[in-house]
Scaffold this motif. Structure first.
Motif, PDB file in Angstrom:
ATOM      1  N   LEU A  67       0.920  -1.114  -0.099  1.00 44.81           N
ATOM      2  CA  LEU A  67       0.041  -0.121   0.010  1.00 44.81           C
ATOM      3  C   LEU A  67       0.825   1.221   0.088  1.00 44.81           C
ATOM      4  N   VAL A  68       1.965   1.353   0.674  1.00 48.63           N
ATOM      5  CA  VAL A  68       2.883   2.470   0.856  1.00 48.63           C
ATOM      6  C   VAL A  68       3.367   2.537  -0.311  1.00 48.63           C
ATOM      7  N   THR A  72       3.030   5.855  -2.760  1.00 49.48           N
ATOM      8  CA  THR A  72       4.046   6.442  -3.135  1.00 49.48           C
ATOM      9  C   THR A  72       4.237   6.841  -4.764  1.00 49.48           C
ATOM     10  N   ALA A  73       4.192   5.487  -5.518  1.00 51.25           N
ATOM     11  CA  ALA A  73       4.432   5.578  -7.006  1.00 51.25           C
ATOM     12  C   ALA A  73       3.154   6.295  -7.418  1.00 51.25           C
ATOM     13  N   GLY A  93       1.224  -1.471 -11.408  1.00 56.45           N
ATOM     14  CA  GLY A  93       2.224  -2.185 -11.428  1.00 56.45           C
ATOM     15  C   GLY A  93       3.014  -2.543 -10.200  1.00 56.45           C
ATOM     16  N   VAL A  94       2.919  -1.963  -9.280  1.00 55.66           N
ATOM     17  CA  VAL A  94       3.416  -2.085  -7.950  1.00 55.66           C
ATOM     18  C   VAL A  94       2.726  -3.487  -7.337  1.00 55.66           C
ATOM     19  N   TYR A  95       1.234  -3.401  -7.538  1.00 51.72           N
ATOM     20  CA  TYR A  95       0.698  -4.743  -6.960  1.00 51.72           C
ATOM     21  C   TYR A  95       0.852  -5.762  -7.983  1.00 51.72           C
TER      22      TYR A  95
END
Length: 108
Positions: A67-68, A72-73, A93-95
């Motif tokens: 989540l952080v 942030t992204a 993309g992070v997930y």
């Protein structure tokens, strides 16, 4: 004074719609992948081993960290002048990266 805003050309609207549709399809695909990771985790947690407690702890800490990182992204993308679509894509993309990492780890 009111400003006259020129209408958006039909091609630009069409491209924007296609971009959001593609992002929606990627999100749907990610949800299927996340469900498979959930199933793998449930199977791992159901086995009476020492590492199932560690897996449960890891599951919680990973969610907070993801989540952080995703927020942030997205915030970075917006602050750099990116569109809402670009920010959403960065967040997705992070997930995606984290889900795929977990699937590889849980299938070893």
């Amino acid at each position: 004074e009111s400003q006259v805003v020129a209408p958006e050309p039909p091609m630009a609207r069409s491209n924007a719609w296609h971009a959001w549709l593609a992002l929606s399809l990627q999100a749907a695909q990610l949800s299927w992948e996340a469900q498979s990771v959930m199933a793998l985790r449930i199977m791992r947690l159901a086995t009476p081993r020492k590492r199932h407690k560690a897996e449960a702890r890891l599951m919680v800490t990973e969610k907070v960290a993801a989540l952080v990182e995703a927020q942030t992204a997205a915030a970075t993308a917006v602050l750099k002048g990116g569109s809402p679509h670009h920010a959403a894509k960065k967040m997705l993309g992070v997930y995606k990266k984290r889900v795929r990492h977990n699937r590889r780890r849980l299938t070893r």
